[in-house]
Design a protein around this motif. Structure first.
Motif, PDB file in Angstrom:
ATOM      1  N   SER A 101       0.883  -1.161   0.001  1.00  0.00           N
ATOM      2  CA  SER A 101       0.028   0.095  -0.091  1.00  0.00           C
ATOM      3  C   SER A 101       0.683   1.275   0.009  1.00  0.00           C
ATOM      4  O   SER A 101       1.895   1.349   0.692  1.00  0.00           O
ATOM      5  N   ASP A 102       0.305   2.328  -0.575  1.00  0.00           N
ATOM      6  CA  ASP A 102       0.781   3.765  -0.622  1.00  0.00           C
ATOM      7  C   ASP A 102       2.299   3.707  -1.089  1.00  0.00           C
ATOM      8  O   ASP A 102       3.243   4.047  -0.199  1.00  0.00           O
ATOM      9  N   ASP A 104      -2.922   5.028  -3.843  1.00  0.00           N
ATOM     10  CA  ASP A 104      -2.033   5.808  -3.841  1.00  0.00           C
ATOM     11  C   ASP A 104      -0.395   5.200  -4.005  1.00  0.00           C
ATOM     12  O   ASP A 104       0.571   5.719  -3.793  1.00  0.00           O
ATOM     13  N   GLY A 155      -6.550   5.256  -5.090  1.00  0.00           N
ATOM     14  CA  GLY A 155      -6.391   5.691  -3.811  1.00  0.00           C
ATOM     15  C   GLY A 155      -6.687   7.179  -4.110  1.00  0.00           C
ATOM     16  O   GLY A 155      -7.098   7.899  -5.146  1.00  0.00           O
ATOM     17  N   ASN A 156      -6.835   8.018  -2.753  1.00  0.00           N
ATOM     18  CA  ASN A 156      -7.183   9.429  -3.098  1.00  0.00           C
ATOM     19  C   ASN A 156      -6.036  10.333  -3.678  1.00  0.00           C
ATOM     20  O   ASN A 156      -6.224  11.336  -4.593  1.00  0.00           O
ATOM     21  N   HIS A 211      -8.676   1.124  -0.279  1.00  0.00           N
ATOM     22  CA  HIS A 211      -7.568   2.117  -0.002  1.00  0.00           C
ATOM     23  C   HIS A 211      -7.868   2.956   1.680  1.00  0.00           C
ATOM     24  O   HIS A 211      -7.014   2.703   2.427  1.00  0.00           O
ATOM     25  N   GLU A 212      -9.124   3.698   1.587  1.00  0.00           N
ATOM     26  CA  GLU A 212      -9.348   4.174   2.838  1.00  0.00           C
ATOM     27  C   GLU A 212     -10.240   3.423   3.609  1.00  0.00           C
ATOM     28  O   GLU A 212     -11.097   2.734   3.351  1.00  0.00           O
ATOM     29  N   GLN A 234     -12.911   2.273   6.384  1.00  0.00           N
ATOM     30  CA  GLN A 234     -14.223   3.159   6.633  1.00  0.00           C
ATOM     31  C   GLN A 234     -14.740   2.689   7.909  1.00  0.00           C
ATOM     32  O   GLN A 234     -14.229   1.777   8.710  1.00  0.00           O
ATOM     33  N   ALA A 242      -6.902  -2.092   4.563  1.00  0.00           N
ATOM     34  CA  ALA A 242      -6.736  -0.820   4.168  1.00  0.00           C
ATOM     35  C   ALA A 242      -5.339  -0.102   4.351  1.00  0.00           C
ATOM     36  O   ALA A 242      -4.590  -0.553   5.273  1.00  0.00           O
ATOM     37  N   HIS A 256      -3.687   3.917   3.473  1.00  0.00           N
ATOM     38  CA  HIS A 256      -3.927   5.377   3.325  1.00  0.00           C
ATOM     39  C   HIS A 256      -3.481   6.312   4.716  1.00  0.00           C
ATOM     40  O   HIS A 256      -2.995   7.395   4.508  1.00  0.00           O
ATOM     41  N   LEU A 257      -3.523   5.536   5.838  1.00  0.00           N
ATOM     42  CA  LEU A 257      -3.121   6.502   7.084  1.00  0.00           C
ATOM     43  C   LEU A 257      -1.704   6.199   7.310  1.00  0.00           C
ATOM     44  O   LEU A 257      -1.224   7.160   8.256  1.00  0.00           O
TER      45      LEU A 257
END
Length: 243
Positions: free
Chosen positions: A47-48, A93, A126-127, A157-158, A160, A169, A171-172
């Protein structure tokens, strides 16, 4: 990039058994790299990546070294070499902004194409990269999705709000600070309560959000387990171990 510099940026290839956990009943291996290995599905999840973050900062006058993308791709190459996955999911992302794919060097794009060859290669939106991916169907190898079900896991991705059994997920960019050898150590980490899993950021230039921040902590009804990334081991930590 010279071969010597590429070698210097490549990850040190130590064996990493990882940390075995179950998320919603699905056996998962949390890797030292920050990637997730779902062996029953032969699926690698990262991720990311935030590829081309360095060049995005440079465009705004903050001259970071422009080597984050080669370093991140090298780390991904190492994981694929070690595990030989049938499927690779990049959990959002993957690119830092809408123009990142255009700024990616041709040899780095070719490396991604080679990694994707013969595999189910999945770009999850992703955002940061939703606009980049929207116009990249004819540029990138693989398929583009917004969510994905893998066994008992629901990839998004984010994270919920609410009870989300099986949610995986990113994202953070969670990170934990603990005491070790008489000093504070801050490391990227996985966070899980056995019901859901929050992934650390995989990219070379990604920062981290303290797991005690409400955006992370409030995702879990009870204090979760932390899995902090070490050089050759993933360290299981209790919430009470936080500095």
């Amino acid at each position: 990039m010279s071969p010597a510099l590429r070698e210097a940026l490549a990850p040190v290839r130590r064996d990493c058994g990882g940390l075995k956990v179950h998320v919603n009943g699905e056996a998962c291996l949390l890797r030292c790299s920050g990637a997730l290995w779902v062996e029953a599905e032969r699926t690698l999840v990262a991720s990311d990546l935030h590829l081309e973050k360095g060049s995005a900062f440079a465009a705004r006058g903050q001259m970071l070294p422009p080597y984050d993308s080669p370093a991140t791709i090298a780390k991904l190459e190492a994981e694929i070499e070690a595990l030989d996955p049938a499927r690779v999911v990049l959990l959002g992302d993957s690119f830092h902004d809408s123009k990142a794919i255009d700024r990616l060097y041709a040899d780095d794009r070719a490396r991604l194409d080679r990694l994707a060859a013969g595999r189910d290669w999945v770009w999850l939106e992703g955002n940061h990269d939703i606009k980049a991916l929207a116009g990249a169907f004819d540029v990138l190898t693989g398929r583009i999705v917004t969510t994905l079900q893998i066994g008992r896991l629901s990839l998004i991705h984010e994270p919920q709000p609410g009870n989300r059994p099986g949610e995986v997920a990113g994202h953070l960019h969670p990170a934990a600070r603990v005491s070790a050898y008489g000093r504070g150590v801050r490391r990227p980490c996985f966070v899980t309560d056995g019901c859901r899993l929050l992934m650390p950021a995989f990219g070379a230039f990604t920062g981290g959000l303290d797991v005690r921040e409400p955006a992370v902590a409030e995702l879990f009804a009870a204090p979760p387990m932390l899995a902090a990334l070490g050089r050759d081991q993933v360290h299981a930590l209790a919430w009470t171990a936080l500095r």
